[in-house]
Design a protein around this motif. Structure first.
Motif, mmCIF file in Angstrom:
data_model
loop_
_atom_site.group_PDB
_atom_site.id
_atom_site.type_symbol
_atom_site.label_atom_id
_atom_site.label_comp_id
_atom_site.label_asym_id
_atom_site.label_seq_id
_atom_site.Cartn_x
_atom_site.Cartn_y
_atom_site.Cartn_z
ATOM 1 N N LEU A 1 19.842 8.510 4.258
ATOM 2 C CA LEU A 1 19.228 9.623 4.198
ATOM 3 C C LEU A 1 18.067 9.836 4.818
ATOM 4 O O LEU A 1 17.624 10.830 5.390
ATOM 5 C CB LEU A 1 18.566 9.447 2.463
ATOM 6 C CG LEU A 1 19.594 9.634 1.553
ATOM 7 C CD1 LEU A 1 19.035 9.568 0.269
ATOM 8 C CD2 LEU A 1 20.279 11.220 1.422
ATOM 9 N N ILE B 1 19.335 11.092 8.271
ATOM 10 C CA ILE B 1 19.616 12.624 8.089
ATOM 11 C C ILE B 1 18.182 13.392 8.156
ATOM 12 O O ILE B 1 18.001 14.540 8.606
ATOM 13 C CB ILE B 1 20.610 12.943 6.791
ATOM 14 C CG1 ILE B 1 21.715 12.202 7.107
ATOM 15 C CG2 ILE B 1 20.424 14.332 6.590
ATOM 16 C CD1 ILE B 1 22.784 12.583 5.886
ATOM 17 N N SER B 2 17.313 12.763 7.468
ATOM 18 C CA SER B 2 16.083 13.440 7.125
ATOM 19 C C SER B 2 15.372 13.587 8.768
ATOM 20 O O SER B 2 14.758 14.704 9.186
ATOM 21 C CB SER B 2 15.064 12.795 6.511
ATOM 22 O OG SER B 2 13.803 13.177 6.510
ATOM 23 N N SER C 1 14.725 18.153 5.272
ATOM 24 C CA SER C 1 14.141 16.951 5.906
ATOM 25 C C SER C 1 13.271 16.104 4.810
ATOM 26 O O SER C 1 13.127 15.027 4.754
ATOM 27 C CB SER C 1 13.625 17.212 7.150
ATOM 28 O OG SER C 1 12.369 17.677 6.959
ATOM 29 N N MET D 1 15.213 14.769 1.848
ATOM 30 C CA MET D 1 15.885 13.865 2.215
ATOM 31 C C MET D 1 15.020 12.446 2.461
ATOM 32 O O MET D 1 15.176 11.252 2.067
ATOM 33 C CB MET D 1 16.565 13.987 3.510
ATOM 34 C CG MET D 1 17.855 14.976 3.253
ATOM 35 S SD MET D 1 19.363 13.969 2.378
ATOM 36 C CE MET D 1 20.481 15.011 2.455
ATOM 37 N N SER E 1 13.479 11.350 -0.863
ATOM 38 C CA SER E 1 14.612 10.642 -1.852
ATOM 39 C C SER E 1 15.113 9.341 -1.305
ATOM 40 O O SER E 1 15.445 8.383 -1.971
ATOM 41 C CB SER E 1 15.930 11.616 -1.623
ATOM 42 O OG SER E 1 15.471 12.862 -2.173
ATOM 43 N N SER E 2 14.974 9.211 0.223
ATOM 44 C CA SER E 2 15.451 7.824 0.753
ATOM 45 C C SER E 2 14.368 6.695 0.130
ATOM 46 O O SER E 2 14.870 5.408 -0.056
ATOM 47 C CB SER E 2 15.429 7.746 2.225
ATOM 48 O OG SER E 2 14.154 7.955 2.784
ATOM 49 N N ILE F 1 20.309 15.465 -5.631
ATOM 50 C CA ILE F 1 19.722 15.812 -4.090
ATOM 51 C C ILE F 1 20.511 16.562 -3.568
ATOM 52 O O ILE F 1 20.321 17.657 -3.061
ATOM 53 C CB ILE F 1 19.626 14.447 -3.222
ATOM 54 C CG1 ILE F 1 18.541 13.506 -3.967
ATOM 55 C CG2 ILE F 1 19.348 14.818 -1.800
ATOM 56 C CD1 ILE F 1 18.596 11.848 -3.368
ATOM 57 N N MET G 1 19.905 20.510 -2.072
ATOM 58 C CA MET G 1 20.596 20.964 -0.758
ATOM 59 C C MET G 1 21.092 22.122 -0.641
ATOM 60 O O MET G 1 21.192 22.886 0.079
ATOM 61 C CB MET G 1 21.313 19.783 -0.171
ATOM 62 C CG MET G 1 20.535 18.411 -0.119
ATOM 63 S SD MET G 1 19.245 18.636 1.312
ATOM 64 C CE MET G 1 17.868 18.319 0.148
#
Length: 574
Positions: A15, A18-19, A65, A68, A71-72, A99, A103
């Motif tokens: 995550l 990706i963020s 972003s 993510m 959330s990570s 999540i 999204m």
């Protein structure tokens, strides 16, 4: 357990990567004014196309972003918070589904796909709120789910209303709708749906009730997902209602929500509910600034608020976890000696919430308040904005006083330490972004520096109200003035302000008649209205029907002869 640790680590790294990728892509889109619009037609009915639509622009990419990124670290934080839980796999899967639903809502410009993401948020939030399976969690989950179902019904009606236009991509009809009366009805449904998700009055009672969920879920929900979905929806729909009567409607209810949440937070003793009410106050600020048409300021405060509010909940989770699941701040006290690292993180996030200069909250709140000062506002609106800002500082200082300054509580002597590095590492990363994120975002989102020139007394009005709020919060709690007022003088007034203006009792409990008695509102049913109309209601209904059936059977011969008599009279008349 090893598989669970590796799963949390893998998800956190995945995550985070990706963020970072989405944030860089969002900055590229913002600097080059790039928008990608992807459509895939599923089928067509009566000239209306059912299209799967995705919209990628700088706003959606940067917001994704942030979701993510937060959330990570919340998943990594859950590695320490949920340690020992046998159902941790189900918890991680539910968080990932939550999540994914957010999204899906962010990248959807189509009302049907927005409804799918909205439904996913509502359903999975119910599963997360009832994660601790008890009566309190069940009632909180039901009021959360049913409040979001009101928003679902509003979105369904707006979809039905737009069916005659052949498409549900709202931005394609902005110019057309501006000359059409139907936009007023459609936007009324959209605004009400956004108010239910963002817990504006009269839908505010579900937000503190949702604190029955685990603290990592509360950190995720109150920072960047469920409660911000309504704000993001209105940011996207802003051109369609900004010049209508709906903007005044939204402005009134959002300011009243901001004021009510600030007042109630000064009377609350539950740690998580105080932070939830602070979220409600900030949501009211975002909604009110949206009603004035400042969509980028609202989005800016949405991002900065997500960072320090996630940090605030993570710190509260460490306190609750260390104090054997105790959430009453009266049992806390002088924790700075036992948990210095967590206390520093908590104070930094509280100062960001208060808008202390050069922290992340300052860059957004100061611009918002000064933009309102130079606008065409009456005295009532101006007073509510600044007084609510002072209340924010007041309950933040109250919280700091109870946790760090007040006398050491005997109960908090047990197992209080900074030893869980899974939670501390996630908090330290969030501290860095809470301190420097506001300035960085202000340089990225705005093409030129914002400088507002006002008279001296207006320029320092924000600082004045913040200092007065801090002074009021410290004095009131130092000398226990609220307890004195509650015990001797204004107990009914304190109960009114301390219970969200009686909204939880109206929406959750069944004791409507007790509204006439004011202070006796607490004498309501233990299980709430859903149990009364659900299990207990069915029990009483079937008991009554069985007794009625028994009376009929006891008098069966009398009824038999009566029916024969009436039948005989009917035959004679014929």
């Amino acid at each position: 357990m090893i598989w669970y640790f590796s799963l949390c680590n893998i998800l956190m790294i995945y995550l985070f990567i990706i963020s970072f990728f989405m944030f860089v892509l969002g900055m590229y889109f913002a600097m080059n004014d790039v928008i990608y619009f992807i459509e895939y037609e599923l089928f067509m009915v009566s000239g209306s196309q059912f299209i799967m639509t995705l919209l990628f622009d700088w706003m959606s990419l940067i917001f994704m972003s942030f979701v993510m990124f937060i959330s990570s670290f919340i998943i990594y934080y859950s590695k320490g918070y949920m340690m020992g839980d046998v159902t941790i796999n189900r918890f991680i899967i539910l968080v990932l589904m939550f999540i994914f639903s957010m999204m899906f809502l962010i990248v959807s410009p189509n009302l049907i796909s927005i409804l799918l993401g909205w439904d996913g948020l509502g359903l999975i939030s119910y599963c997360l709120v009832i994660y601790y399976q008890n009566v309190k969690s069940f009632n909180a989950g039901m009021i959360t789910a049913l409040s979001n179902r009101i928003g679902d019904s509003m979105l369904l009606m707006s979809i039905a209303w737009m069916f005659s236009y052949g498409s549900w991509n709202y931005f394609m009809y902005i110019d057309f709708f501006s000359f059409n009366y139907d936009i007023n009805m459609i936007m009324m449904f959209i605004v009400i749906a956004a108010m239910t998700s963002s817990a504006q009055i009269p839908f505010s009672s579900w937000l503190p009730a949702a604190m029955a969920a685990p603290t990592p879920v509360s950190s995720l929900v109150h920072s960047s997902t469920l409660v911000t979905a309504g704000v993001y929806l209105l940011i996207r729909f802003n051109p369609l209602y900004s010049n209508s009567i709906l903007s005044y409607f939204l402005m009134f209810f959002s300011m009243i929500t901001m004021f009510m949440a600030g007042i109630c937070a000064n009377f609350e003793f539950d740690l998580k509910k105080i932070i939830a009410l602070s979220t409600l106050s900030q949501l009211g600020l975002m909604m009110s600034i949206l009603s004035f048409g400042y969509i980028y300021l609202s989005f800016f405060h949405l991002l900065t608020h997500a960072m320090f509010k996630a940090l605030l909940f993570m710190c509260s989770g460490v306190f609750i976890h260390s104090l054997s699941n105790c959430q009453d701040i009266r049992f806390f006290g002088n924790l700075f000696k036992q948990m210095p690292l967590t206390c520093i993180c908590f104070m930094i996030s509280s100062f960001c919430l208060c808008g202390i200069p050069f922290l992340s909250g300052f860059y957004s709140k100061d611009i918002i308040l000064e933009s309102c000062s130079i606008g065409y506002l009456n005295f009532f609106t101006y007073f509510l904005f600044y007084f609510s800002t002072g209340l924010t500082v007041s309950y933040s200082i109250r919280l700091i006083y109870y946790l760090f300054i007040s006398e050491f509580s005997f109960y908090s002597y047990h197992s209080v330490s900074d030893e869980n590095w899974f939670m501390l590492i996630g908090m330290f990363i969030m501290v860095i972004f809470s301190v420097f994120g506001g300035s960085a975002l202000s340089w990225i989102l705005f093409s030129s520096p914002i400088s507002i020139f006002m008279p001296f007394y207006l320029k320092f009005m924000v600082i004045f109200f913040c200092l007065m709020g801090a002074f009021f919060g410290y004095i009131v709690n130092k000398f226990n003035l609220l307890d004195i007022l509650y015990n001797f003088m204004f107990n009914n007034v304190c109960l009114y302000f301390g219970t969200m203006w009686f909204m939880p009792y109206v929406t959750i409990n069944t004791s409507y008649s007790s509204l006439l008695m004011g202070f006796r509102l607490n004498k309501s049913f233990d299980y709430g209205w859903f149990e009364f109309l659900g299990g207990q209601g069915l029990f009483f209904m079937f008991s009554y029907l069985s007794l009625f059936n028994q009376k009929i059977q006891n008098n069966i011969f009398n009824l038999f002869f009566i029916f024969i008599f009436f039948w005989f009279i009917f035959i004679m008349l014929i």
